[in-house]
Write an enzyme that holds these catalytic residues in place. Sequence first.
Site, mmCIF file in Angstrom:
data_model
loop_
_atom_site.group_PDB
_atom_site.id
_atom_site.type_symbol
_atom_site.label_atom_id
_atom_site.label_comp_id
_atom_site.label_asym_id
_atom_site.label_seq_id
_atom_site.Cartn_x
_atom_site.Cartn_y
_atom_site.Cartn_z
ATOM 1 C CE LYS A 59 6.032 58.852 56.225
ATOM 2 N NZ LYS A 59 6.157 60.293 56.027
ATOM 3 N NE ARG A 64 11.834 60.579 52.570
ATOM 4 C CZ ARG A 64 11.613 59.593 53.437
ATOM 5 N NH1 ARG A 64 10.411 59.071 53.573
ATOM 6 N NH2 ARG A 64 12.597 59.143 54.177
#
Length: 287
Positions: free
Chosen positions: A227, A261
């Site tokens: 991210k 995740r």
Amino acid sequence: MTILQCGSRALDLERVQVMGILNATPDSFSDGGKHFRHHQLSVESALARAAVMLKEGASIIDIGGESTRPGAVRVSLQEELDRVLPVVEAIAKELDVVISVDTSQPELISEAASLGAGMINDVRALCLPGALHAAAESQLPICLMHMKGTPQDMQNAPAYNNIIDEVIAFFDTRIKACAEVGISAERLILDPGFGFAKTLEHNLFLLNRLEQLDRLGYPLLTGTSRKSMIAGVLDREVDKRLSGSLATVAIAVMKGAKIVRVHDVSESVDVVRMTEAVMRESGESDE
Ligand code: 7PJ
């Protein structure tokens, strides 16, 4: 023992579980389009990727058909169903793994559950009309993620007085809403939603204080893989964020995350197992 019953399969949350990301989208920020040929989703390609992640140690495969990256365009319900359901069906038939469906749509929640999905992962925390009831009926565990606003506008100067308090207040509201439709606490997983309506500072703050969310008593899921918070610190393009991602996995696990995740399953599994070994050391030595 903390067993999470995911349809016909059970996850032991005494061990940290690795959730592998499978994007059935043509436009996700890091690997979108991988399973598309001539704008057509390839179920075989998605299934093959899921099989690799399972072999690498993922116990959950998270399938998403809507890109929720900042500013992403919304897809129609039909398109999301068409992308996700064939992949759910194929994986349920072929692989021994818990299938998580990354969706906010009640129709997809219900259909995926009937095809063998084992978990619902909703970045909108069951806020869309009908989603609470569809989730309740599915009998499946549900990951409630924190976000403020929508993927379209969430990164327009997100601001909080006290982000931990606000995230906890949000969870309280959503947990109550779940209870009202008969979703028991044992079915819930909480996720602070890294990168969703958060600045770099917010993301770092939340990761560094994850134990405060762990004290709520629900299993925590974290999604930091590749991210922008990693780019924010390291200034790396999306395909060069592995080391940064792994650092966040180790920290999340140390601070209580039970499900991580990730895109990079084999590397993340190593980091998880190593971190768990350190956390489990008993202080017994020969010296
Ligand atoms: C998350 C997610 C996350 C949960 C996405 C991406 C964007 N679901 N779906 N948590 N992120 N529960 O993978 O970068 O952080 S989509």
